[in-house]
Write a protein that holds these residues in place. Structure first.
Motif, PDB file in Angstrom:
ATOM      1  N   ALA A 248       7.855  -4.173   5.458  1.00  0.00           N
ATOM      2  CA  ALA A 248       8.813  -3.091   5.624  1.00  0.00           C
ATOM      3  C   ALA A 248       8.138  -1.724   5.567  1.00  0.00           C
ATOM      4  O   ALA A 248       6.997  -1.586   5.114  1.00  0.00           O
ATOM      5  CB  ALA A 248       9.881  -3.171   4.532  1.00  0.00           C
ATOM      6  N   GLN A 249       8.848  -0.720   6.015  1.00  0.00           N
ATOM      7  CA  GLN A 249       8.336   0.647   5.947  1.00  0.00           C
ATOM      8  C   GLN A 249       8.079   1.033   4.499  1.00  0.00           C
ATOM      9  O   GLN A 249       8.909   0.810   3.620  1.00  0.00           O
ATOM     10  CB  GLN A 249       9.334   1.631   6.560  1.00  0.00           C
ATOM     11  CG  GLN A 249       8.819   3.068   6.567  1.00  0.00           C
ATOM     12  CD  GLN A 249       9.746   3.997   7.325  1.00  0.00           C
ATOM     13  OE1 GLN A 249      10.742   3.582   7.882  1.00  0.00           O
ATOM     14  NE2 GLN A 249       9.402   5.273   7.347  1.00  0.00           N
ATOM     15  N   GLY A 250       6.904   1.594   4.251  1.00  0.00           N
ATOM     16  CA  GLY A 250       6.545   2.043   2.916  1.00  0.00           C
ATOM     17  C   GLY A 250       6.072   0.947   1.993  1.00  0.00           C
ATOM     18  O   GLY A 250       5.723   1.220   0.840  1.00  0.00           O
ATOM     19  N   GLU A 251       6.002  -0.282   2.486  1.00  0.00           N
ATOM     20  CA  GLU A 251       5.600  -1.408   1.640  1.00  0.00           C
ATOM     21  C   GLU A 251       4.098  -1.630   1.712  1.00  0.00           C
ATOM     22  O   GLU A 251       3.477  -1.473   2.768  1.00  0.00           O
ATOM     23  CB  GLU A 251       6.316  -2.681   2.085  1.00  0.00           C
ATOM     24  CG  GLU A 251       5.964  -3.892   1.226  1.00  0.00           C
ATOM     25  CD  GLU A 251       6.625  -5.175   1.691  1.00  0.00           C
ATOM     26  OE1 GLU A 251       6.658  -6.137   0.905  1.00  0.00           O
ATOM     27  OE2 GLU A 251       7.111  -5.229   2.849  1.00  0.00           O
ATOM     28  N   VAL A 252       3.503  -2.019   0.578  1.00  0.00           N
ATOM     29  CA  VAL A 252       2.110  -2.455   0.536  1.00  0.00           C
ATOM     30  C   VAL A 252       2.102  -3.966   0.333  1.00  0.00           C
ATOM     31  O   VAL A 252       2.571  -4.470  -0.689  1.00  0.00           O
ATOM     32  CB  VAL A 252       1.328  -1.776  -0.596  1.00  0.00           C
ATOM     33  CG1 VAL A 252      -0.108  -2.304  -0.641  1.00  0.00           C
ATOM     34  CG2 VAL A 252       1.319  -0.262  -0.422  1.00  0.00           C
ATOM     35  N   LEU A 253       1.609  -4.675   1.342  1.00  0.00           N
ATOM     36  CA  LEU A 253       1.439  -6.119   1.255  1.00  0.00           C
ATOM     37  C   LEU A 253      -0.044  -6.399   1.081  1.00  0.00           C
ATOM     38  O   LEU A 253      -0.857  -6.043   1.938  1.00  0.00           O
ATOM     39  CB  LEU A 253       1.945  -6.798   2.525  1.00  0.00           C
ATOM     40  CG  LEU A 253       1.736  -8.324   2.566  1.00  0.00           C
ATOM     41  CD1 LEU A 253       2.711  -9.028   1.637  1.00  0.00           C
ATOM     42  CD2 LEU A 253       1.873  -8.856   3.993  1.00  0.00           C
TER      43      LEU A 253
END
Length: 237
Positions: free
Chosen positions: A38-43
């Motif tokens: 998702a937008q803004g997510e760090v995976l």
């Protein structure tokens, strides 16, 4: 809440893979990976050496070409984009900061210049200030420390105004002090710009500091996806 339930509550995905695969001859490197970011997510992508982590990352901006499956960027098949435009929108930071010969400012200007855009000295300085290197534009890249060079590589990627930032073991070649600084910088940039970030790491402690979610790879497949606690506590199927 289950991982599936949590994904239903997350913002619309910026990056999505469906059954993404990569094989060389009879050897399967990445095997049918389906996930969303998702937008803004760090995976953070975790796993042992040879598990397909870096190969998976390279598939996300076509530095390697998928042999099966699909990748969607902002809901669109990324094959509809020219490779150069795709790599502008999906920037990448590598383990070693490979800078072009010459001044730092020319490295920052490289991406925009490739699409016929010349950015001003003020814009270069703004990029460098954003990575903690104000005043470094006139320096030669060859004179920088490892941590400074990695900051320039981040500035170079950000000058392209990407929507996704890929990071392949971006701190593994750095000393502990520089590693801490790059981690903090990446967290700050992702939060401030609401960037989507996919980061390969072998370091569980780093994933704990950086990740919203982790994808655990084994044998080219995702065997765990969720928070770090969920992934480490759940047995691999």
């Amino acid at each position: 809440m289950s991982s599936a339930g949590r994904e239903n509550l997350m913002p619309e995905s910026i990056l999505r893979t469906e059954e993404l695969g990569y094989s060389v001859g009879d050897k399967v490197i990445v095997d049918a990976v389906s996930l969303t970011v998702a937008q803004g997510e760090v995976l953070c992508v975790l796993g042992p050496s040879g598990s397909g982590k870096s190969s998976f990352l390279r598939l996300l901006n076509r530095l390697a070409e998928p042999t099966s499956g699909m990748v969607y960027l902002e809901g669109k098949d990324y094959r509809e984009l020219a490779p150069r435009e795709l790599r502008r929108r999906v920037g990448m930071i590598t383990q070693q900061a490979f800078l072009f010969p010459g001044r730092v400012a020319e490295n920052v200007r490289f991406g925009p210049r490739q699409r016929g855009q010349e950015i001003t000295d003020d814009a270069v300085e703004e990029c460098l200030r954003g990575v903690g290197l104000s005043g470094y534009g006139s320096r030669q890249g060859s004179t920088l420390s490892g941590g400074e060079a990695q900051r320039v590589s981040i500035a170079r990627a950000l000058a392209n105004e990407p929507v996704v930032l890929l990071a392949d073991e971006p701190t593994s070649a750095l000393d502990d002090f520089s590693k801490s600084g790059i981690e903090a910088l990446l967290r700050e940039i992702v939060k401030a710009r609401q960037l989507t970030c996919v980061m390969v790491t072998h370091d569980v402690a780093q994933a704990r500091r950086m990740a919203d979610r982790v994808a655990l790879f084994r044998g080219g497949r995702v065997v765990g996806l969720g928070t770090l606690a969920e992934v480490l506590d759940e047995p691999a199927s």
